[in-house]
Design an enzyme around this catalytic site. Structure first.
Site, mmCIF file in Angstrom:
data_model
loop_
_atom_site.group_PDB
_atom_site.id
_atom_site.type_symbol
_atom_site.label_atom_id
_atom_site.label_comp_id
_atom_site.label_asym_id
_atom_site.label_seq_id
_atom_site.Cartn_x
_atom_site.Cartn_y
_atom_site.Cartn_z
ATOM 1 C CB CYS A 164 -0.865 0.010 1.256
ATOM 2 S SG CYS A 164 -1.790 -1.502 1.467
ATOM 3 N NE ARG A 206 4.414 1.793 -0.689
ATOM 4 C CZ ARG A 206 5.385 1.560 0.212
ATOM 5 N NH1 ARG A 206 6.579 2.028 -0.028
ATOM 6 N NH2 ARG A 206 5.151 0.874 1.293
ATOM 7 C CD1 TRP A 239 -0.562 -5.377 -4.292
ATOM 8 C CD2 TRP A 239 -0.129 -6.435 -2.383
ATOM 9 N NE1 TRP A 239 -0.012 -6.589 -4.620
ATOM 10 C CE2 TRP A 239 0.267 -7.267 -3.466
ATOM 11 C CE3 TRP A 239 0.048 -6.894 -1.092
ATOM 12 C CZ2 TRP A 239 0.824 -8.532 -3.279
ATOM 13 C CZ3 TRP A 239 0.617 -8.147 -0.907
ATOM 14 C CH2 TRP A 239 0.977 -8.958 -1.993
ATOM 15 C CG ASN A 248 1.567 -0.348 4.051
ATOM 16 O OD1 ASN A 248 1.268 -1.496 3.701
ATOM 17 N ND2 ASN A 248 2.761 0.179 3.849
ATOM 18 N N GLY A 249 -0.374 -2.626 5.846
ATOM 19 C CA GLY A 249 0.093 -3.723 6.705
ATOM 20 C C GLY A 249 -1.026 -4.717 6.938
ATOM 21 C CD GLU A 257 18.175 -9.951 -11.090
ATOM 22 O OE1 GLU A 257 17.669 -10.579 -10.142
ATOM 23 O OE2 GLU A 257 17.709 -8.876 -11.526
ATOM 24 C CE LYS A 273 14.856 -7.673 -12.346
ATOM 25 N NZ LYS A 273 15.020 -8.583 -11.260
ATOM 26 C CD GLU A 290 10.970 -9.478 -10.876
ATOM 27 O OE1 GLU A 290 12.161 -9.221 -10.809
ATOM 28 O OE2 GLU A 290 10.188 -9.251 -9.949
ATOM 29 C CG HIS A 318 24.657 -33.381 -10.665
ATOM 30 N ND1 HIS A 318 25.286 -34.543 -10.277
ATOM 31 C CD2 HIS A 318 25.647 -32.502 -10.942
ATOM 32 C CE1 HIS A 318 26.604 -34.356 -10.271
ATOM 33 N NE2 HIS A 318 26.853 -33.116 -10.674
ATOM 34 C CE LYS A 320 11.553 -1.190 -6.415
ATOM 35 N NZ LYS A 320 12.379 -1.920 -7.397
HETATM 36 C C1 AGP Z 1 13.133 -7.976 -7.728
HETATM 37 O O1 AGP Z 1 12.983 -7.767 -9.138
HETATM 38 C C2 AGP Z 1 11.837 -8.329 -7.080
HETATM 39 N N1 AGP Z 1 10.890 -7.272 -7.237
HETATM 40 C C3 AGP Z 1 11.982 -8.848 -5.669
HETATM 41 O O2 AGP Z 1 12.617 -10.092 -5.770
HETATM 42 C C4 AGP Z 1 12.802 -7.971 -4.695
HETATM 43 O O3 AGP Z 1 14.162 -7.992 -5.039
HETATM 44 C C5 AGP Z 1 12.634 -8.580 -3.290
HETATM 45 O O4 AGP Z 1 11.259 -8.505 -2.965
HETATM 46 C C6 AGP Z 1 13.456 -7.849 -2.234
HETATM 47 O O5 AGP Z 1 13.043 -6.522 -2.162
HETATM 48 P P1 AGP Z 1 13.989 -5.496 -1.326
HETATM 49 O O6 AGP Z 1 15.285 -5.429 -2.059
HETATM 50 O O7 AGP Z 1 13.253 -4.185 -1.329
HETATM 51 O O8 AGP Z 1 14.149 -6.069 0.052
#
Ligand code: AGP
Length: 614
Positions: free
Chosen positions: A2, A27, A76, A102-103, A483, A487, A490, A506, A609
């Site tokens: 949120c 966010r 959210w 938020n939470g 990584e 990407k 997501e 393996h 985010k």
């Molecule tokens: C990264 O592309 C993602 N959005 C997610 O994995 C992110 O890196 C993870 O949630 C950690 O977030 P932070 O770095 O704000 O702790």
């Protein structure tokens, strides 16, 4: 997660609130709402499911009267689907009080049952509405909005940032936080509250962080802060080190494209003033560690940040000769880790608000460990709760999927390793000089790598209908493979998996069939550990089974050419600089494939985010 914005001042607040919500869209959310308080009118609200534009359209169709006090929210959904009723703000006290949150309030059901016994029934599916009714009840008893919120938060369990306003009190917004972010923007005759400084940075760059279990009251004249038990607090002021334009797209088609392009600058800024070619590291904020006899380093992080930490762990062992490991934050405390005063727990977090990582840091501190945060957000909760912080200076990362924060985090981990190496008797000065010189040259090489963008876009077009992509890497190339896979997942919603190249035989090699696309991060042929030869063998093995191989390899690496369908060349670089170079085509590929599929690269579905709930 949120987004929260509050305003008190002299300007019509609706435009300020809506602009603030726009700055917090990254966010992740699925509904939005506002509440306005003005001496000349009853409390006014508008809230709608969907993107912020839906609310803006509603406000244009049914305008609210001007007001100079207000709160606003992007939700959210956690409790209850995203719909107009569940959107915030939630009302109480015959519609005179509005509250946003938020939470997650974990004891909402028992509190709701208590309210029902008093004839107060919630109309929404949310946990938040319970808090609104509790504050209203306390307000009716005390007549003081700050006291009412303070009494209420003492009864809540879970994670919450709450803002509340009341029709009887124009010019007043009260907030409280536990485990979720809240910052104050200090203006001239006006003040702001928000989840993140991005919401008000165009108006003021002077801010206050609100600490754990604190209540804050803002009026146009000033700000007062107390603890939940009412003890006055003098919070620290800080200056936001970027301006509003940095949070804008700056002519780029997306924040994602902009932030990928900013990676060289993010790395250069993170190194600036902290490293010289002779390996000297200037990080006085880490001097608190000198009092500790650190014998082990444990990184805690999630997602992309965890992959940066994995590269950092290699560097800790290579340069500082300290045992280092990486734990996914959400697993860390539940496996009862062996942590003591000789352990350094390093959290890596772009937002500094990831609940899983915050809880891991708390667990580490409770067990006597020293804690260092690597974070990109000033004043965030994790740095506030750590013994020391290495801030990455990547600038605001708005796109939900992390890119420039990743490379900045890797470099910050290297700085930590070199800082600790300077204290280590058996560290090699020659190695430290080599990596330091190479790191200072890395931004220019990263800029060179950005030149592959058009080629990657072409590749993405012919791959747009692919359903599976594999990524292989070895040593520091393995986290890069992870990584790259994340990407693609997501951004393009395509199944993708990263493997350690050595793991292929393996099991995963069973996945290889004709046409299977495989990216391979190839170590430099100059690598003394002969990993290069092993990875070239891996390429031959998958090529023999029909894979389409895209090799990311050092320019001039002739051994790869006969076995790869495509080669993306990286300039010759130090083995620990290669991750900063190899990851750029993988970031670009994820973005370009998503764009080829017509997807939103800045706000991918289902993602937030900052994941501020466990
Ligand atoms: C990264 O592309 C993602 N959005 C997610 O994995 C992110 O890196 C993870 O949630 C950690 O977030 P932070 O770095 O704000 O702790």
């Amino acid at each position: 997660m949120c987004g929260i914005v509050g305003y008190v001042g002299v300007r019509p607040c609706l435009p300020v609130l809506v602009a603030g919500l726009r700055r917090l869209e990254y966010r992740g959310y699925d509904s939005a709402g506002v509440a306005l308080v003005d001496p000349n009118s009853a409390l006014q609200t508008a809230k709608k499911a969907g993107k912020l534009q839906v609310l803006v359209d509603e406000l244009e169709a049914n305008p609210l009267q001007d007001a100079v006090t207000g709160i606003a929210h992007t939700r959210w959904a956690t409790h209850g689907p995203p719909n107009d009723i569940n959107a915030h703000p939630h009302l109480a006290d015959d519609g005179k009080l509005a509250l946003i949150h938020n939470g997650i309030i974990e004891n909402d059901r028992e509190l709701a049952a208590e309210l029902e016994k008093e004839g107060i029934r919630c109309v929404s599916d949310t946990d938040t509405e319970v808090a609104a009714h509790l504050v209203a009840k306390a307000y009716r008893e005390t007549g003081d909005l700050t006291e009412a919120l303070r009494q209420t938060v003492l009864r809540l369990r879970g994670a919450f940032t709450l803002l509340v306003t009341h029709q009887d009190h124009p010019g007043l917004v009260v907030g409280a936080r536990r485990n979720s972010p809240l910052v104050v923007g200090l203006g001239e005759g006006e003040n702001f509250l928000a989840s993140d400084v991005a919401a008000f940075v165009e108006h003021t760059r002077t801010a206050l962080s609100i600490g754990q279990d604190q209540v804050v009251t803002i009026t146009p004249e000033g700000v007062t802060v107390t603890t939940f038990d009412g003890t006055p607090v003098e919070p620290e002021t800080f200056t936001v080190d970027w301006d509003a334009s940095a949070a804008e797209k700056g002519g780029w088609g997306s924040f994602m494209a902009k932030e990928i392009s900013e990676q060289p600058e993010a790395v250069a800024n993170t190194l600036r003033g902290r490293l010289t070619e002779d390996g000297t590291v200037t990080l006085p904020e880490l001097d608190v560690l000198r009092e500790r006899d650190i014998r082990r380093v444990v990184f805690v992080a999630c997602g992309t940040a965890a992959y940066a930490a994995m590269i950092g762990a290699y560097a800790l062992e290579k340069f500082a000769k300290i045992p280092a490991s990486v734990e996914l934050s959400h697993e860390f405390r539940y496996r009862e880790p062996l942590v003591d005063s000789h352990t350094l727990v390093v959290s890596v977090s772009q937002s500094g608000e990831t609940m899983d990582t915050l809880m891991a840091v708390r667990h580490a501190a409770e067990n006597g460990a020293a804690t260092v945060a690597i974070c990109n957000t000033q004043g965030a909760t994790i740095p506030r709760e750590s013994d020391a912080t290495i801030y990455t200076h990547a600038g605001p990362e708005v796109a939900v999927a992390s890119t420039k924060a990743f490379t900045a985090q890797v470099v910050a981990c290297y700085l930590l390793a070199l800082y600790l190496a300077a204290e280590a008797a058996d560290s090699s000065v020659k190695e430290r000089v080599e990596i330091s010189t190479a790191l200072l040259a890395a931004p220019d090489q990263m800029s060179e790598m950005l030149g592959v963008g058009e080629r990657i876009a072409e590749m993405a077009k012919w791959m747009a209908d692919t359903h599976s992509v594999l990524y292989l890497g070895r040593h520091v190339g393995f986290p890069v493979a992870l990584e790259g896979a994340l990407k693609l997942k997501e951004l393009a919603y395509i199944h993708a998996e990263g493997f350690a190249a050595g793991e292929l035989k393996h099991g995963p090699i069973a996945l290889i069939e004709p046409g299977q696309i495989v990216f391979v991060v190839v170590p430099s042929p100059r690598d003394p550990a002969s990993l290069h030869a092993k990875v070239v063998s891996n390429i031959q093995e998958i090529r023999a089974r029909g894979a389409r191989v895209i090799a990311i390899a050092e320019r001039g690496d002739a051994a790869v050419l006969p076995f790869a369908d495509e080669v993306i060349a990286v300039p010759p670089a130090h083995p620990f600089v290669e991750p900063l170079l190899a990851v750029i085509p993988l970031h670009l590929f994820g973005m370009e494939l998503a764009m080829a599929k017509g997807l939103d690269v800045d706000q991918p579905r289902n993602l937030a985010k900052s994941v501020t709930v466990e």
